[in-house]
Design a protein around this motif. Structure first.
Motif, short mmCIF file in Angstrom:
data_model
loop_
_atom_site.label_atom_id
_atom_site.label_comp_id
_atom_site.label_asym_id
_atom_site.label_seq_id
_atom_site.Cartn_x
_atom_site.Cartn_y
_atom_site.Cartn_z
N ILE A 102 13.95 -6.66 31.30
CA ILE A 102 13.16 -7.46 30.37
C ILE A 102 13.70 -8.88 30.39
CG2 ILE A 102 12.36 -7.74 27.99
CD1 ILE A 102 11.42 -5.15 29.38
N ALA B 183 13.66 -13.16 29.50
CA ALA B 183 13.42 -14.02 28.33
C ALA B 183 11.96 -14.45 28.28
CB ALA B 183 14.33 -15.24 28.40
N ASP C 164 9.41 -12.65 29.30
CA ASP C 164 8.65 -11.50 28.78
C ASP C 164 8.70 -11.47 27.26
OD1 ASP C 164 8.10 -10.64 31.38
OD2 ASP C 164 9.90 -9.38 31.46
N VAL C 165 9.90 -11.68 26.73
CA VAL C 165 10.10 -11.66 25.27
C VAL C 165 9.33 -12.79 24.62
CG1 VAL C 165 11.79 -11.87 23.42
CG2 VAL C 165 12.37 -10.55 25.47
N CYS D 49 10.81 -8.30 19.39
CA CYS D 49 10.00 -8.27 20.61
C CYS D 49 10.80 -7.68 21.77
CB CYS D 49 9.52 -9.67 20.96
SG CYS D 49 8.24 -10.31 19.86
N LYS D 50 12.07 -8.07 21.87
CA LYS D 50 12.90 -7.56 22.95
C LYS D 50 13.08 -6.04 22.84
CE LYS D 50 17.32 -8.15 25.32
NZ LYS D 50 18.59 -8.90 25.36
N LYS D 51 13.38 -5.57 21.63
CA LYS D 51 13.56 -4.14 21.42
C LYS D 51 12.28 -3.36 21.73
CE LYS D 51 17.14 -4.65 17.87
NZ LYS D 51 17.45 -4.52 16.43
#
Length: 273
Positions: free
Chosen positions: A4, A6, A8-9, A23-25
């Protein structure tokens, strides 16, 4: 393990408005699938922005027009790279001239529109020519048409949102009101019967999961989920939305006050930026 980034987040954050870590999780849990990540955020009670598509479109100009009989309308959205070009009078006029061609010939899709004649060129060739003149990539990024008994159009003042609305009978002021409603509230469907079943199923699943997280009794889960589904319809279907100009009634109720049986038979909306 899915990588993933940065970017993408940040993209998910732009789409949903949720926090960076959330968002990352969600992306990690969804193994990088954006749609699944959006549903994960919603199931966890995150506030998720409704307008997904509108946040990722390019700069440009969106215009709408109708024929002289008010029975057919078209929207043309011409995309470019910068807001500076989008606001240029020549670019707006280019968009309008392509819209005029669409109204005259009623092509069924973007590719058919691009193949129509534009002066001594085709629309596609004109876009290539103007790309060289302007110095930015330009392209037709949106095209929609609508037929009906009475069709009206609305263009937002910034020329980033264009709307068509069809009513079951002539009612110019009501059509204008409803077109502005569509521009501002961006309904996903005309009524609850027009909402795809997979979306209804997903909303029910999310409603049940939230109710369980709130500790509601299992025998009440279905009823609570149905209630939340009703709220979803009220927020996202045009005829059930609260009428902006008069908050005490729905759009359907407002149309009944104009004359009995008046309703919306269709709408189209294209937004840029």
């Amino acid at each position: 393990m899915t990588n993933i980034t940065a970017a993408d987040v940040n993209n998910l954050r732009k789409i949903t408005g949720a926090g960076m870590m959330d968002c990352k999780k969600a992306l990690m849990e969804a193994e990088g699938d954006v749609e699944k990540a959006i549903d994960i955020l919603r199931k966890k009670g995150q506030k998720v922005a409704a307008n997904r598509a509108d946040r990722t479109t390019s700069e440009g100009c969106a215009l709408a027009a109708i024929n002289s009989e008010n029975t057919f309308g078209a929207i043309v959205a011409l995309g470019c790279e910068t807001d500076f070009v989008a606001k240029n009078d020549g670019f707006v006029q280019l968009t309008q001239s392509i819209l005029d061609i669409a109204i005259a010939h009623r092509p069924s899709d973007v590719e058919s529109l691009k193949n129509l004649p534009y002066e001594n060129l085709t629309v596609a060739d004109k876009l290539i020519e103007q790309t060289g003149v302007i110095g930015e990539k330009i392209d037709l990024v949106g095209y929609a048409t609508l037929h009906g008994t009475y069709v009206a159009s609305y263009i937002h003042h910034n020329k980033k949102i264009a709307v068509l609305v069809a009513l079951s009978a002539p009612a110019p002021e009501a059509a204008k009101d409803i077109a502005m409603q569509v521009a501002a509230m961006n309904p996903m469907a005309l009524d609850r019967n027009s909402v795809p079943q997979e979306i209804i199923d997903r909303e029910l699943e999310i409603g049940k999961e939230l109710a369980r997280q709130e500790g509601k009794p299992e025998n009440m889960i279905e009823k609570i989920a149905q209630g939340r589904l009703g709220k979803f319809f009220a927020e996202n279907t045009l005829l059930e939305q609260e009428f902006m100009k008069e908050g005490k009634m729905t759009v359907a109720q407002y149309l009944e006050t104009i004359h009995k049986g008046l309703t919306v038979t269709g709408f189209k909306r294209i937004a840029l930026g």
